[in-house]
Design an enzyme around this catalytic site. Structure first.
Site: not given
Length: 606
Positions: A2, A27, A74, A98-99, A478, A482, A485, A501, A601
């Site tokens: 946050c 955030r 968040w 935040n936390g 990656e 992306k 996301e 496989h 983020k």
């Protein structure tokens, strides 16, 4: 994850808080709120969703006052609803946080025994209620906040605001970042310097366990032991915290386009005019290193996987790579002459920071590769290697990833030279090629139209596979990340040789397969795997150089041509299609590119 802000100002604070929160919205954007004190009275406004909803609410229900705190959330504990939004208020105290408070259930049970009632599902409400409880027992605001902080277990950055106190904010940090901004007759609190940049360029960073009593005349900071601790006031460059889209539709598009520029900046900070590698003090001698342990999360983890190839192939240095969230729980042994290297864009990633602290006293040296030199991870490292990417707002990392790769490659080349695995001439050749990468990235960006066209095909898919071998395997990972996301399409990446496989069972005409295959030593093997896909009607999007496309392009659904570069440089170059394919797919689907659902983020909670 946050964002919090606090202002003791000389002007109406509500618009200032909202503007600061706009700079922190990366955030978290599940909900937002502010609280102010006016004529001794505490009041607040909160709204669910993006910050614009709070702005709309304040038009119809304005808040007055020159002292206030704000928050963009968040969600961790409790759904994103108005009642769960911050600031949380209990009587005379409002709190932004935040936390995560790990022992909030025990504290709730204790408060319930005193008849205290709860309105929300959040851990943060417990902080406000506990502080109000101490105030009802006769404690003043600062004392009550201190007693509450003594009871909290977990990670937090906190700011308290009180009724009847229009010249007081109490702030504290433990495990989550917090900064104090110094003005002329004004003071500020923020999750980072980005939030405070329009307000002041003079910043103090709270250290682990610090508590601060902030008034308009200054701040009193005490450390975890209660001793006075006047943290250094640093002047930050306002340009380094600039946030705008520079004419682009999205921050992500802007940050992809910035890569040639920031790559040049990064290289300029590590390569001198004489062709030598220069590291910040105290530098590093890899001839004294027997093993390298690399730890990171998400995209930074894939940068580490790429670097593992470089360190082992070029420098012949054994490397372990771990996901930060698992590393310390394995309790891995750390042999003598081991260097631990941690990669994080924000420098505040909670799992990575915890892994770093596990290595303290075990590893011979702790090195960090970060984008924020004043971050917690940087401050707790023996050697800090900034990537010089500039502020990155888009949740999906782009330019930071490229700069991480560049810095890690430079470090691997230095390790190779220190260990006698390459001579001066070979090093000079590699560095010469690396200096040319900004121009090569600019050329790669010119293939944007081909990537946009290929993305229209991806946008129609429910599942997408990415394939790569060697240095291209982490880039395939990656690319898949992306796409997941920002487009919400299920995507998986595999080392090309693993296709037969199991994953090949997924291939049919409805599953696009993105193959990253520069014309390198593994090209023929990758093409063989690609042909297995084509034989099963899979729609292959081949990303390669001109020679590779000429040799293997027949039967593919689409091709994306990139410049030819030395093999060790390919990961930096192939980051461009990994990013642009995802970006254009998300745009085609109409998703929120910069602020994808459920993500934030800076991940400052475990």
């Amino acid at each position: 994850m946050c964002g919090i802000v606090g202002v003791l100002g000389s002007h109406e604070v509500a618009p200032i808080l909202v503007e600061a929160l706009k700079r922190l919205e990366y955030r978290g954007y599940d909900s937002a709120g502010i609280a102010t004190v006016e004529n001794g009275l505490l009041d607040r406004r909160r709204a669910v969703g993006k910050l614009v909803n709070l702005s709309d609410l304040l038009v119809h229900e304005p808040l007055t006052g020159k002292s206030g705190i704000g928050h963009t959330r968040w969600a961790t504990h409790g759904a994103p609803t108005v009642v769960n939004a911050h600031p949380h208020q209990a009587g005379r105290v409002a709190v932004v946080h935040n936390g995560i408070i790990e022992n909030f259930r025990e504290l709730r049970a204790e408060l319930a025994e005193h008849g205290v009632e709860f309105l929300t599902q959040t851990d943060t409400e417990t902080i406000a209620l506990m502080t109000e409880h101490y105030m009802t027992q006769g404690a003043g605001p600062v004392e009550a906040a201190g007693k509450t902080l003594d009871r909290l277990t977990g990670a937090f950055a906190l700011a308290f605001l009180f009724s009847g106190e229009d010249d007081l904010i109490v702030a504290a940090r433990k495990g989550s970042p917090l900064a104090i901004g110094h003005g002329e007759g004004e003071m500020f609190v923020g999750s980072d310097a980005i939030a405070l940049a329009p307000l002041t360029d003079r910043i103090s960073y709270l250290e682990e366990g610090d508590r601060a009593v902030v008034t308009r005349t200054g701040v009193e900071i005490r450390d975890a032991q209660g001793a006075l601790a006047n943290r250094e006031v640093k002047t930050v460059k306002i340009g380094d915290t600039r946030i705008d889209k520079a004419g682009h539709k999205h921050f992500m598009a802007k940050e992809i386009a910035e890569q040639p520029t920031v790559m040049g900046q990064a290289l300029g900070n590590y390569l001198d005019a004489n062709g030598e590698i220069i590291l910040p003090d105290p530098g590093m001698d890899f001839s004294k290193v027997d093993r390298l342990t690399m730890v990171a999360c998400g995209t930074a983890y894939y940068a580490c996987l790429t670097a593992k190839y470089w360190f082992e192939q070029i420098a012949r240095l054994p490397v372990d790579v771990d996901v930060a969230s698992e590393f310390r729980y394995r309790e891995p042994p750390v042999p003598a002459r081991t260097t631990a290297l941690f990669v994080s864009q924000s420098g505040e990633t909670a799992d990575t920071l915890a892994a770093l602290r596990y290595c303290e006293g075990k590893a011979e040296r702790i090195v960090s590769v970060v984008n924020v030199p004043e971050s917690s991870i940087a401050r707790e490292s023996d050697l800090v290697l900034p990537i010089h990417a500039g502020v990155e707002v888009g949740v999906a990392s782009t330019k930071a990833f490229s700069c991480q790769l560049a810095v890690l490659l430079i470090l691997a080349l230095k390790a190779a030279r220190d260990r006698g695995e390459i001579d001066a001439e070979t090093l000079a050749d590699h560095l010469s090629s690396l200096r040319g990468m900004p121009n090569v990235l600019s050329i790669a960006l010119e293939a944007n139209e081909a990537m946009q066209k290929a993305a229209l095909n991806l946008a129609e898919a429910r599942d997408v596979l990415f394939l790569g071998r060697g240095l291209m395997y982490p880039l395939a990972l990656e690319g898949a990340l992306k796409l997941k996301e920002i487009s919400y399409i299920h995507a998986e990446a595999y080392a090309s040789g693993e296709l037969k496989h199991g994953p090949i069972a997924l291939v049919d005409q409805y599953v696009p397969v993105v193959v990253m295959a520069p014309r390198d030593a593994l090209f023929d093997k990758t093409v063989s795997n690609m042909q297995e896909v084509i034989a099963r009607k899979g729609r292959v999007i081949l990303v390669s150089d001109r020679q590779g496309i000429e040799e293997a392009g027949d039967g593919t659904f689409a091709t994306i041509e990139l410049p030819t570069v030395p093999d060790i440089m390919t990961p930096i170059l192939y980051a461009i299609p990994a990013q642009l394919l995802a970006y254009h797919t998300a745009v085609a689907k109409g998703t929120d590119v910069d602020q994808p659902r459920n993500l934030a983020k800076s991940v400052t909670v475990e």
